[in-house]
Scaffold this active site. Structure first.
Site, mmCIF file in Angstrom:
data_model
loop_
_atom_site.group_PDB
_atom_site.id
_atom_site.type_symbol
_atom_site.label_atom_id
_atom_site.label_comp_id
_atom_site.label_asym_id
_atom_site.label_seq_id
_atom_site.Cartn_x
_atom_site.Cartn_y
_atom_site.Cartn_z
ATOM 1 C CD GLU A 159 -2.976 -0.815 -0.071
ATOM 2 O OE1 GLU A 159 -3.064 0.332 -0.574
ATOM 3 O OE2 GLU A 159 -3.599 -1.787 -0.512
ATOM 4 C CE1 TYR A 173 -6.459 3.356 -0.128
ATOM 5 C CE2 TYR A 173 -4.063 3.392 0.130
ATOM 6 C CZ TYR A 173 -5.200 2.827 -0.405
ATOM 7 O OH TYR A 173 -5.109 1.720 -1.200
ATOM 8 C CG ASP A 205 -7.832 4.782 -4.151
ATOM 9 O OD1 ASP A 205 -9.048 4.831 -4.462
ATOM 10 O OD2 ASP A 205 -7.021 4.023 -4.705
ATOM 11 C CB CYS A 263 -14.727 4.067 -13.455
ATOM 12 S SG CYS A 263 -15.760 5.543 -13.478
ATOM 13 C CB CYS A 267 -19.598 2.942 -20.101
ATOM 14 S SG CYS A 267 -19.284 4.568 -19.370
ATOM 15 C CB CYS A 309 -18.698 -0.128 -16.116
ATOM 16 S SG CYS A 309 -19.183 0.379 -14.448
ATOM 17 C CB CYS A 346 -23.150 4.996 -13.981
ATOM 18 S SG CYS A 346 -22.009 6.386 -13.943
#
Length: 301
Positions: free
Chosen positions: A47, A130, A148, A203, A210, A213, A219
């Site tokens: 991370e 985070y 994030d 995205c 899309c 997605c 959306c």
């Protein structure tokens, strides 16, 4: 523009979460730190290393660090110069120093075991909101709100109907993200991982794919006809060429590549602006990233 929490029916939120979690289970990238046997320490390293750095650059360095320092105790005892050398091209070398400080704190405060509680994690050196939330979710599988840049963008488009979130992450936006986080640990961790992955590969800021997605039908941004970013005028692209960051990086590379102290005359060759170079060298020394002995410079030992 100020963030206004959207009014979203709970059923819609639940449907989005289920679809994203199912998609993630099918389509997630095979990142090495997602392997089931990955330790909490390894997740924490991934991370921190992945912040503002492409995954392709992180993976080999992450593996090398774990080979050298598989536990916090190992990193805490390592020579600082080696830590900075092994940080290599990940950028922001102060993060390497903070990681070593973090490792030492884990040894001193938690007997060498990465904490499971957010409040304990966020008190460690170099661990912010985070990273602490991500370790809780991804290393320990517990509920936390992991947000994030990618997640903020997904939430803005899906629920608020805007191309991008406001430039500043506000308390109101944070509260909304927390409110829609599933209550159960397993579902919350799946939502955290899935929403991050969706923003990273589908995205994206540059292009919204899309057709790939899983929640395009729900959306709000798509249904509104893809309105342009209302915050575009206040967004600026941060340049790199000619900045102190670039100069510091060049000096650090010279120090990392050297087998011993480096004379100032060698450092002078990396940048033509003497005043800027002097400023950057002084800042590296102040940050604990370099040491000076007369006309010679080196990484801290």
């Amino acid at each position: 523009m100020k963030f206004v929490p959207p009014r979203v029916p709970p059923a819609t939120v639940s449907e989005v979460q289920v679809l994203v979690a199912d998609w993630f289970r099918r389509e997630q990238r095979p990142l090495p730190w997602r392997e089931p046997a990955t330790s909490a320490w390894a997740v924490l390293l991934s991370e921190v290393m992945s912040q503002q750095t492409p995954v392709a650059r992180v993976a080999p360095i992450w593996a090398r660090w774990l080979e050298l320092w598989p536990t916090p105790a190992d990193l805490a005892q390592a020579p600082t110069a080696q830590v900075l050398r092994e940080w290599s091209s990940l950028g922001y070398p102060r993060r390497a120093l903070r990681l070593q400080e973090c490792a030492a704190a884990i040894v001193e405060r938690h007997d060498g075991v990465v904490p499971q509680i957010y409040d304990d994690l966020v008190e460690l050196p170099g661990i912010g909101d985070y990273t602490a939330a991500a370790v809780v979710a991804f290393a320990h599988g517990r509920r936390s709100t992991v947000v994030d840049t990618n997640v903020r963008r997904v939430l803005a488009r899906v629920f608020s109907g805007t191309a991008l979130p406001p430039p500043t992450y506000s308390a109101a936006e944070r509260a909304f993200a927390r409110a829609i986080t599933p209550e159960l640990d397993e579902q919350a961790a799946a939502w955290a991982a899935g929403s991050m992955e969706l923003g990273a590969v589908v995205c994206t800021a540059r292009t919204a794919y899309c057709e790939a997605c899983p929640i395009s039908a729900l959306c709000a941004w798509r249904l509104a006809g893809f309105p342009e970013d209302e915050h575009a005028q206040v967004r600026t692209t941060q340049k790199f060429t000619g900045t102190d960051r670039q100069v510091r990086g060049k000096v650090m590379k010279v120090l990392r590549d050297a087998h011993g102290p480096v004379l100032r005359s060698q450092i002078d060759l990396v940048w033509p602006d003497q005043a800027q170079l002097d400023r950057c060298v002084a800042s590296l020394i102040e940050d604990g990233l370099a040491e000076q002995d007369g006309e010679a410079y080196s990484l801290p030992q």
